[in-house]
Design a protein around this motif. Structure first.
Motif, PDB file in Angstrom:
ATOM      1  N   GLU A  64       0.833  -1.216   0.000  1.00  0.00           N
ATOM      2  CA  GLU A  64       0.000   0.000   0.000  1.00  0.00           C
ATOM      3  C   GLU A  64       0.863   1.259   0.000  1.00  0.00           C
ATOM      4  O   GLU A  64       0.479   2.276  -0.595  1.00  0.00           O
ATOM      5  N   ASP A  65       2.054   1.160   0.589  1.00  0.00           N
ATOM      6  CA  ASP A  65       2.909   2.342   0.690  1.00  0.00           C
ATOM      7  C   ASP A  65       3.532   2.744  -0.645  1.00  0.00           C
ATOM      8  O   ASP A  65       3.730   3.924  -0.915  1.00  0.00           O
TER       9      ASP A  65
ATOM     10  N   MET B  22       2.292   1.778  -3.778  1.00  0.00           N
ATOM     11  CA  MET B  22       1.353   1.496  -4.867  1.00  0.00           C
ATOM     12  C   MET B  22       1.476   2.537  -5.972  1.00  0.00           C
ATOM     13  O   MET B  22       1.299   2.223  -7.166  1.00  0.00           O
ATOM     14  N   LYS B  23       1.825   3.770  -5.630  1.00  0.00           N
ATOM     15  CA  LYS B  23       1.997   4.813  -6.649  1.00  0.00           C
ATOM     16  C   LYS B  23       3.157   4.461  -7.574  1.00  0.00           C
ATOM     17  O   LYS B  23       3.064   4.618  -8.795  1.00  0.00           O
ATOM     18  N   GLN B  24       4.220   3.915  -7.005  1.00  0.00           N
ATOM     19  CA  GLN B  24       5.362   3.503  -7.813  1.00  0.00           C
ATOM     20  C   GLN B  24       5.000   2.352  -8.738  1.00  0.00           C
ATOM     21  O   GLN B  24       5.458   2.282  -9.884  1.00  0.00           O
ATOM     22  N   ALA B  25       4.140   1.443  -8.268  1.00  0.00           N
ATOM     23  CA  ALA B  25       3.700   0.314  -9.097  1.00  0.00           C
ATOM     24  C   ALA B  25       2.969   0.820 -10.328  1.00  0.00           C
ATOM     25  O   ALA B  25       3.164   0.325 -11.447  1.00  0.00           O
ATOM     26  N   LYS B  26       2.106   1.814 -10.173  1.00  0.00           N
ATOM     27  CA  LYS B  26       1.365   2.349 -11.305  1.00  0.00           C
ATOM     28  C   LYS B  26       2.292   3.043 -12.296  1.00  0.00           C
ATOM     29  O   LYS B  26       2.098   2.949 -13.520  1.00  0.00           O
TER      30      LYS B  26
END
Length: 401
Positions: free
Chosen positions: A69-70, A72-76
């Motif tokens: 969750e921390d 997740m922005k990097q995953a996108k």
């Protein structure tokens, strides 16, 4: 057209117009000018190794990545970067395909234009060829029908030409003579089969013929005739069975009716006989003053006390003779009847096994008479004698001294 001749499959010489002017024959062949068959693009070269190595290196960095969750922005963002790379590769692929196919599309259209010119001429020639072949088929069909007309005779309505005609006859590989012989053989076979059906001794031959005309199969026609004949036989057997049952029912009903009438007649005769008997007994009682006490249980009273019953019933009993053995044969019908009753009563008293024979006397009651006798025997014998008289409706009682 004069002057036309073929040379090779690849070239055709032009028509000779005149003896003075000769045109150079055009070659009817397909040749590549640019590029030549050896000059076509064989391989599209690009930086495959370089790009593949860079992609593998990039992908390796994501091998053990776990997104939470921390981050997740990097995953996108990573997903968007990889999708952009895929999109760029696809766009370049489509661009190369378009560049490569563009000269081919023009080439393909030009070839179709030339082919259409040829196809128009081919269609014209094909029409003439098919017309010629159709005419040949029509002529052959007429010849086959002429053979049919020669043998069909009175079977024309039963066996039309279309019923025996086979489209294979019109093939070029099928000889006319063979087709004509085949048609004649079919007609003759149908004629023979119909004669076979007509020879049947059956009312269903027309049904069998209808089946044959529809199928041209003699076995099916004969099977239909047998089916209908068997069905009729079964129905007739059922009809006979019902008729026999009805006749038997009527016979039994008639027998019951006659039996009822006979029973009623016998009952009426018995009733009249009883009335006549009662009247005769009344007349006889009025003429004989002696009285009878109806106490059958006392008949054997003297035997129980050890004494003999009265001896004045008949003088023959004392002398060892029976009443009907006196030597004097009765003359009147009344006397004969009395003698018969005395004989039956005595025999039953002496031999109880003759009771069944006495019971089987004629069922129609006769006129009853009155006689006097005594009986001597054991207690059992006398009881049987009393039972016999009871069973046969014989009145009895003690004789007063």
């Amino acid at each position: 057209m004069a002057g036309r001749k073929k040379t090779t499959p690849e070239t055709v010489e032009a028509e000779v117009v005149s003896e003075v002017m000769v045109a150079q024959p055009a070659k009817m062949e397909f040749r590549l000018i640019n590029p030549t068959e050896d000059g076509f693009l064989r391989v599209i070269k690009w930086n495959k190794e370089e790009l593949e190595a860079a992609v593998r290196q990039k992908i390796a960095s994501y091998k053990n990545v776990v997104y939470t969750e921390d981050n997740m922005k990097q995953a996108k963002e990573d997903r968007a970067e990889l999708n952009s790379l895929i999109k760029a590769i696809e766009e370049r692929r489509k661009m190369v395909k378009k560049i490569v196919n563009e000269p081919y599309d023009i080439f393909e259209k030009e070839l179709k234009d030339v082919s259409s010119i040829i196809q128009k001429t081919v269609a014209t020639i094909d029409g003439q060829v098919k017309a010629f072949e159709n005419q040949q088929k029509e002529d052959k069909r007429k010849s086959i029908q002429e053979a049919y007309d020669e043998v069909i005779g009175d079977l024309a309505q039963v066996l039309p030409f279309e019923k025996v005609f086979d489209n294979r006859y019109l093939n070029q590989t099928y000889k006319l003579a063979t087709a004509q012989a085949d048609i004649k053989a079919k007609v003759e076979k149908v004629r023979t089969d119909l004669e076979t059906i007509d020879s049947l001794e059956s009312k269903y031959k027309l049904n069998a013929k209808d089946v044959y005309i529809k199928t041209l199969d003699l076995s099916k026609a004969l099977a239909e005739n047998k089916r209908l004949s068997d069905l009729e036989e079964k129905l007739e057997a059922e009809k006979r069975r019902k008729a026999e049952e009805e006749a038997e029912r009527k016979r039994l009903a008639e027998e019951r009716r006659k039996a009822a009438e006979e029973k009623a007649r016998l009952e009426e005769e018995q009733r009249k006989a009883r009335e006549a008997q009662l009247k005769a007994e009344q007349e006889s009682a009025s003429k004989q003053p002696e009285s009878v006490t109806e106490q059958p249980e006392n008949v054997i009273e003297g035997q129980e006390n050890g004494t003999e019953p009265p001896q004045n019933v008949s003088s023959g009993a004392e002398s060892g003779t029976l009443p009907w053995e006196s030597g004097t044969e009765p003359v009147s019908e009344m006397g004969k009847t009395i003698q018969s009753i005395e004989r039956q009563a005595f025999v039953a008293a002496v031999d109880p096994f003759t009771q069944q024979q006495a019971v089987e006397a004629p069922k129609i009651e006769e006129k009853r008479y009155k006689t006097r006798f005594y009986a001597k025997g054991t207690r059992g014998q006398l009881e049987k004698l009393i039972q016999f008289m009871n069973d046969n409706g014989i009145e009895y009682g003690r004789i007063k001294a």
